[in-house]
Design a protein around this motif. Structure first.
Motif, PDB file in Angstrom:
ATOM      1  N   ALA A  57       0.831  -1.205   0.000  1.00 37.30           N
ATOM      2  CA  ALA A  57       0.000   0.000   0.000  1.00 37.30           C
ATOM      3  C   ALA A  57       0.867   1.258   0.000  1.00 37.30           C
ATOM      4  CB  ALA A  57      -0.921  -0.005   1.221  1.00 37.30           C
ATOM      5  N   ARG A  58       1.896   1.262   0.805  1.00 36.34           N
ATOM      6  CA  ARG A  58       2.791   2.428   0.870  1.00 36.34           C
ATOM      7  C   ARG A  58       3.504   2.652  -0.460  1.00 36.34           C
ATOM      8  NH1 ARG A  58       6.631   1.454   5.209  1.00 36.34           N
ATOM      9  NH2 ARG A  58       4.774   1.550   6.504  1.00 36.34           N
ATOM     10  N   ALA A  59       3.962   1.591  -1.096  1.00 40.22           N
ATOM     11  CA  ALA A  59       4.679   1.711  -2.375  1.00 40.22           C
ATOM     12  C   ALA A  59       3.747   2.206  -3.479  1.00 40.22           C
ATOM     13  CB  ALA A  59       5.296   0.371  -2.761  1.00 40.22           C
ATOM     14  N   ALA A  60       2.528   1.656  -3.559  1.00 43.32           N
ATOM     15  CA  ALA A  60       1.576   2.089  -4.587  1.00 43.32           C
ATOM     16  C   ALA A  60       1.216   3.559  -4.395  1.00 43.32           C
ATOM     17  CB  ALA A  60       0.316   1.224  -4.557  1.00 43.32           C
ATOM     18  N   GLY A  61       0.996   3.967  -3.162  1.00 44.22           N
ATOM     19  CA  GLY A  61       0.685   5.367  -2.878  1.00 44.22           C
ATOM     20  C   GLY A  61       1.851   6.285  -3.187  1.00 44.22           C
ATOM     21  N   SER A  62       3.052   5.843  -2.893  1.00 43.14           N
ATOM     22  CA  SER A  62       4.251   6.658  -3.157  1.00 43.14           C
ATOM     23  C   SER A  62       4.454   6.876  -4.654  1.00 43.14           C
ATOM     24  CB  SER A  62       5.492   5.998  -2.562  1.00 43.14           C
ATOM     25  OG  SER A  62       5.393   5.936  -1.167  1.00 43.14           O
ATOM     26  N   ILE A  63       4.258   5.823  -5.441  1.00 41.47           N
ATOM     27  CA  ILE A  63       4.424   5.955  -6.896  1.00 41.47           C
ATOM     28  C   ILE A  63       3.424   6.962  -7.449  1.00 41.47           C
ATOM     29  CG2 ILE A  63       4.124   4.724  -9.083  1.00 41.47           C
ATOM     30  CD1 ILE A  63       5.349   2.266  -7.658  1.00 41.47           C
ATOM     31  N   ALA A  64       2.158   6.834  -7.060  1.00 38.04           N
ATOM     32  CA  ALA A  64       1.140   7.769  -7.540  1.00 38.04           C
ATOM     33  C   ALA A  64       1.441   9.182  -7.079  1.00 38.04           C
ATOM     34  CB  ALA A  64      -0.240   7.335  -7.056  1.00 38.04           C
ATOM     35  N   ASP A  65       1.897   9.334  -5.852  1.00 41.26           N
ATOM     36  CA  ASP A  65       2.206  10.657  -5.310  1.00 41.26           C
ATOM     37  C   ASP A  65       3.349  11.325  -6.085  1.00 41.26           C
ATOM     38  OD1 ASP A  65       2.067  12.837  -3.528  1.00 41.26           O
ATOM     39  OD2 ASP A  65       3.612  11.950  -2.250  1.00 41.26           O
ATOM     40  N   ILE A  66       4.391  10.582  -6.391  1.00 40.60           N
ATOM     41  CA  ILE A  66       5.531  11.138  -7.132  1.00 40.60           C
ATOM     42  C   ILE A  66       5.103  11.542  -8.549  1.00 40.60           C
ATOM     43  CG2 ILE A  66       7.789  10.616  -8.135  1.00 40.60           C
ATOM     44  CD1 ILE A  66       8.255   8.763  -5.670  1.00 40.60           C
ATOM     45  N   ILE A  67       4.317  10.693  -9.204  1.00 37.53           N
ATOM     46  CA  ILE A  67       3.892  10.994 -10.577  1.00 37.53           C
ATOM     47  C   ILE A  67       3.020  12.248 -10.615  1.00 37.53           C
ATOM     48  CG2 ILE A  67       2.515  10.160 -12.539  1.00 37.53           C
ATOM     49  CD1 ILE A  67       3.572   7.339 -11.821  1.00 37.53           C
ATOM     50  N   THR A  68       2.128  12.401  -9.638  1.00 41.03           N
ATOM     51  CA  THR A  68       1.224  13.559  -9.667  1.00 41.03           C
ATOM     52  C   THR A  68       1.949  14.873  -9.409  1.00 41.03           C
ATOM     53  OG1 THR A  68       0.637  13.211  -7.341  1.00 41.03           O
ATOM     54  CG2 THR A  68      -0.814  12.249  -9.011  1.00 41.03           C
ATOM     55  N   GLN A  69       3.195  14.828  -9.009  1.00 44.22           N
ATOM     56  CA  GLN A  69       3.979  16.046  -8.816  1.00 44.22           C
ATOM     57  C   GLN A  69       4.733  16.442 -10.087  1.00 44.22           C
ATOM     58  OE1 GLN A  69       6.322  16.000  -5.171  1.00 44.22           O
ATOM     59  NE2 GLN A  69       4.959  14.421  -4.367  1.00 44.22           N
ATOM     60  N   GLN A  70       4.658  15.625 -11.132  1.00 53.37           N
ATOM     61  CA  GLN A  70       5.366  15.890 -12.386  1.00 53.37           C
ATOM     62  C   GLN A  70       4.484  16.709 -13.330  1.00 53.37           C
ATOM     63  OE1 GLN A  70       8.572  14.669 -12.270  1.00 53.37           O
ATOM     64  NE2 GLN A  70       7.878  13.957 -10.260  1.00 53.37           N
ATOM     65  N   GLN A  71       5.132  17.453 -14.228  1.00 51.94           N
ATOM     66  CA  GLN A  71       4.384  18.183 -15.250  1.00 51.94           C
ATOM     67  C   GLN A  71       4.182  17.322 -16.495  1.00 51.94           C
ATOM     68  OE1 GLN A  71       6.108  22.018 -15.959  1.00 51.94           O
ATOM     69  NE2 GLN A  71       5.790  22.673 -13.843  1.00 51.94           N
TER      70      GLN A  71
END
Length: 193
Positions: A57-71
């Protein structure tokens, strides 16, 4: 007379044996020990499984969080972002981990469709412009954009008796998915996805 003496001695021995409590604890322990070992190993298995589930759960959330910070992203940058999940699994093996990322465009009628998708296998897991059915109702905001990250990893059960479970049941797949909104622009394009 000899028989009578034999019966008296046999009755005396039987009474003495019935009153003797030496070794009862050892017999009770021998009966209960296998159950205690199974309970201990089962608790160990559940603890490890919950730890892997929490890390998923932590890894899936982290990946989505990092991607949503990209342009914007590329296949190469998505591969690098997915590598962030491996340290989260330490000390467990993450070599068979499968990561999928989907960009979801929601139109003015609140219909979600795939804008682009990427998987750690290299292939696009979902067809462009296909309908996405699992978007939570509260996230279906008209004219919006979402990133869905899906992560799955096989978990091999610690089986203390080799023939206790069938081979196909010794491995379970733990998977989690998260939906995040973009942080900066109205969407996150992927140039080569």
């Amino acid at each position: 007379m000899a028989r009578h003496g034999l019966l008296i001695r046999l009755a005396s021995t039987t009474r003495r044996f019935a009153r003797d409590r030496q070794g009862v604890g050892a017999i009770e322990f021998a009966i209960i020990f296998p159950v205690l070992v199974m309970l201990y190993l089962g608790a160990f298995e559940i603890t490890i499984g919950l730890s892997v589930s929490k890390r998923t759960a932590r890894a899936a959330g982290s990946i989505a969080d990092i991607i949503t910070q990209q342009q914007s992203v590329t296949k190469s940058s998505l591969t690098d972002i997915a590598k962030a999940a491996s340290p989260i699994y330490s000390p467990y093996d993450s070599s068979d981990m499968l990561v999928k990322v989907t960009a979801i465009q929601i139109d003015g009628s609140s219909n979600p469709t795939v804008m682009w998708s990427w998987a750690s296998t290299g292939a696009a897991p979902y067809a462009k412009n296909s309908t996405v059915s699992d978007v939570p109702t509260e996230m279906k905001k008209a004219d919006s954009f979402l990133i869905r990250s899906e992560l799955s990893i096989p978990y091999a059960l610690f089986v203390f008796a080799p023939n206790f479970m069938p081979t196909e049941m010794r491995t379970i797949t733990i998977s989690r998915s998260y939906f995040y909104r973009q942080r900066q622009n109205k969407d996150i394009p992927c140039g080569d996805c």
